[in-house]
Design a protein around this motif. Sequence first.
Motif, short mmCIF file in Angstrom:
data_model
loop_
_atom_site.label_atom_id
_atom_site.label_comp_id
_atom_site.label_asym_id
_atom_site.label_seq_id
_atom_site.Cartn_x
_atom_site.Cartn_y
_atom_site.Cartn_z
N UNK A 1 0.58 -1.39 0.77
CA UNK A 1 0.17 0.00 -0.14
C UNK A 1 1.01 1.11 0.11
N UNK A 2 2.06 1.30 0.22
CA UNK A 2 2.85 2.14 0.53
C UNK A 2 3.25 2.69 -0.81
N UNK A 3 2.84 1.81 -1.91
CA UNK A 3 4.49 2.07 -3.26
C UNK A 3 4.15 3.09 -4.05
N UNK A 4 2.49 3.25 -3.84
CA UNK A 4 2.28 4.49 -4.85
C UNK A 4 3.00 5.95 -3.90
N UNK A 5 2.74 6.24 -3.01
CA UNK A 5 3.34 7.03 -2.76
C UNK A 5 5.41 6.96 -2.63
N UNK A 6 5.58 5.83 -2.56
CA UNK A 6 6.62 6.04 -2.54
C UNK A 6 7.54 6.15 -3.69
N UNK A 7 7.44 5.59 -4.72
CA UNK A 7 7.31 4.94 -6.29
C UNK A 7 6.57 5.84 -7.87
#
Length: 416
Positions: free
Chosen positions: A183-189
């Motif tokens: 769930x963190x991937x859109x904000x991280x990448x």
Amino acid sequence: MKKRTDRKIAIAGTAAAAVLLPTVMVGLAQAGIGVPTGKSEASGNSQPIPSFGPATQPSPQASASASASPKNTKLPSVPLGTNPFTSGNGSPNANNPDANRGNRGKKPHLPAGAGSGKYLPAKDGAAITELKKVNSRMFDVTIASPALGAAVKTRVMVPKGWTTKSTKTWPVVYAYHGGNDYWTSWSAKGDVAKIIGPYNAMVVMPDGGFNGSYSNWYNGGKGGIPEWETFHTEEVVQLMERNFRAGTTRAAIGLSSGGQGAITYAERHQGMFKYAASYSGPLNITAPGMPVILTSMNRGAGTAIWGDPILARSNWRAHDATVNVAKLKGIGVYVSCGNGQPGPYDDPTTPPTHGGRVGEQLAGTMNENFVAAAKRAGVPITAHLYGPGMHNWSYWKRELALSWPAIAKSIGARKS
């Protein structure tokens, strides 16, 4: 050891099965039996949310041209031990609903120890049990979900000026990640803070499971846990609207399997979204050869997600974005994909058997089929089939930036 051997045998047989399966499927195409009568039917799993009028349709880009008929493209074989649609390099966490075989197929229920919190619950009892501040505009929300029988995370980026005491609502983008990711991937990448952050829009980034199926699992025809579609389209939406002041003017975006989720959710829940965007999504899962590839690569899940590709064919078709493309009339649609050849962001010496090349080649074929089907159905879409490019974040960030102006316009998001 036996499970590992069985998996190797299944994947090794992909190339042969991809050739043989279409012939068998033609003969049994009408066999679509065994579809569960619960929440994985073709009609979707919630009452349609009233629409506030059709979105403004962008003019198709020059690259959107496609023939009226899908190309008869030979699919590549999937190399042993690879997952062609992976978008991350992680491993399942201990609370991953996809891997919890003991819960699979059980009736939806709150996980043990969920308790009751200070936040308003969803209709089925789903509840926010923890809120952790990531930075001034981002929160990680823990949701105890009956649909999943587990507590999972959702990341929320709030607009400038948002407070817990706000009385207004904001347009919202639901952003779905890909397989083998979090769930963190859109904000991280994915540069959502850079691209969407300057606008008065909320971004909700829910967990989508490690398999990235974006469906209520078939589970041999009995349905039950995990119900990812219910989690995303009912529980998360209701919790965001009741506790975060998320508005009812919504868009859905996703990459890889999350792109499939964005498009099929818009089809199966007509009126819920003003816009749906898919970046390298598998948008034609019943295309010849694709069912066996998807079944083989779904580690530990196999046919549990959509059922047997032949006996539960109607359930597969109910989750196929190309089959149901006519249901997208009246909303904005953006799809983009490469063709698997090394592109401007890739190592030109990448071998043809690399998962990122194979995955994008498969997705490229399915996206061509989707665009052609949309044309036949008279559904205006914006398509960017950009040719050389592999299955990775360098392209998805670019595509979010390219598609965002049309998405923002459709939901009334403006720079704040």
